[in-house]
Design a protein around this motif. Structure first.
Motif, short mmCIF file in Angstrom:
data_model
loop_
_atom_site.label_atom_id
_atom_site.label_comp_id
_atom_site.label_asym_id
_atom_site.label_seq_id
_atom_site.Cartn_x
_atom_site.Cartn_y
_atom_site.Cartn_z
N LEU A 51 33.59 -7.13 -34.27
CA LEU A 51 35.16 -6.15 -34.58
C LEU A 51 36.15 -5.90 -35.35
CD1 LEU A 51 35.32 -6.68 -30.48
CD2 LEU A 51 33.75 -5.33 -31.73
N THR A 52 37.06 -4.96 -35.06
CA THR A 52 37.97 -4.17 -35.70
C THR A 52 38.82 -4.56 -34.98
OG1 THR A 52 38.20 -1.80 -35.24
CG2 THR A 52 36.54 -2.55 -36.84
N ASP A 53 39.93 -4.31 -35.05
CA ASP A 53 41.26 -4.79 -35.30
C ASP A 53 41.73 -4.31 -33.63
OD1 ASP A 53 41.56 -7.23 -36.52
OD2 ASP A 53 43.29 -7.06 -37.95
N GLU A 54 41.13 -2.93 -34.54
CA GLU A 54 41.66 -1.55 -33.53
C GLU A 54 40.54 -1.20 -32.01
OE1 GLU A 54 41.07 -0.50 -36.40
OE2 GLU A 54 43.00 -1.10 -36.57
N ALA A 55 40.09 -2.07 -31.62
CA ALA A 55 38.72 -2.29 -30.48
C ALA A 55 39.28 -2.84 -29.17
CB ALA A 55 37.99 -3.92 -30.70
N SER A 56 38.85 -2.22 -28.41
CA SER A 56 39.29 -1.95 -27.20
C SER A 56 39.15 -3.80 -26.20
CB SER A 56 39.25 -0.68 -26.12
OG SER A 56 37.44 -1.04 -26.04
N ASP A 57 39.69 -4.11 -25.46
CA ASP A 57 39.29 -4.88 -24.02
C ASP A 57 37.77 -5.19 -23.38
OD1 ASP A 57 41.73 -5.48 -24.82
OD2 ASP A 57 42.46 -4.96 -22.62
N ALA A 58 37.40 -3.36 -23.51
CA ALA A 58 35.97 -3.29 -22.96
C ALA A 58 34.75 -3.65 -24.04
CB ALA A 58 35.35 -1.57 -22.55
N GLU A 59 35.40 -3.17 -25.33
CA GLU A 59 34.89 -3.58 -26.42
C GLU A 59 34.69 -5.21 -26.73
OE1 GLU A 59 34.82 1.05 -28.83
OE2 GLU A 59 36.56 -0.95 -29.16
N VAL A 60 35.94 -5.73 -26.51
CA VAL A 60 35.66 -6.86 -26.77
C VAL A 60 34.37 -7.83 -26.13
CG1 VAL A 60 37.13 -9.40 -27.12
CG2 VAL A 60 37.59 -6.87 -28.09
N ASP A 61 35.07 -7.77 -24.91
CA ASP A 61 33.74 -8.20 -23.63
C ASP A 61 32.36 -7.23 -23.88
OD1 ASP A 61 36.24 -9.02 -22.00
OD2 ASP A 61 36.52 -7.92 -20.87
#
Length: 110
Positions: free
Chosen positions: A54-64
């Motif tokens: 991921l990139t640093d701008e990823a949302s919490d949903a994308e991280v999960d």
């Protein structure tokens, strides 16, 4: 935010250290400074977002979502019937993924 001070420092340091040919020293210093500013020498484990793809701008949903996807792929229980080497690699990768996910969650809580 883009960093620039490594290029500037490299430019002057290279010119000063290579006194016989200052333009060449400045060019070499500028290239080395650019490499440091762009994090070419940074280890992968220093960037938990990179471990999850991921990139640093990823949302919490994308991280999960990335965490669940990678853990479903590399979870050691899924490799129960595989060779010992593959199981050890999966365990190592799962530890990296867990550590990166924990680090991201800790950073976002602050």
């Amino acid at each position: 935010m883009k960093r620039w001070y490594g290029k500037l420092l490299g430019f002057f340091a290279g010119a000063a250290l290579l006194r016989s040919n200052p333009p060449l020293g400045a060019l070499i210093g500028l290239l080395i400074g650019h490499a440091f500013d762009s994090d070419w020498f940074r280890l992968r484990r220093d960037n938990p977002y990179g471990v999850l793809g991921l990139t640093d701008e990823a949302s919490d949903a994308e991280v999960d979502q990335a965490y669940r996807r990678l853990m479903s792929q590399y979870h050691p229980d899924r490799m129960a019937g595989a060779a010992d080497e593959l199981r050890r690699q999966a365990e190592t990768k799962a530890r990296e993924i867990n550590a990166a996910y924990d680090r991201i969650k800790t950073l976002r809580r602050k």
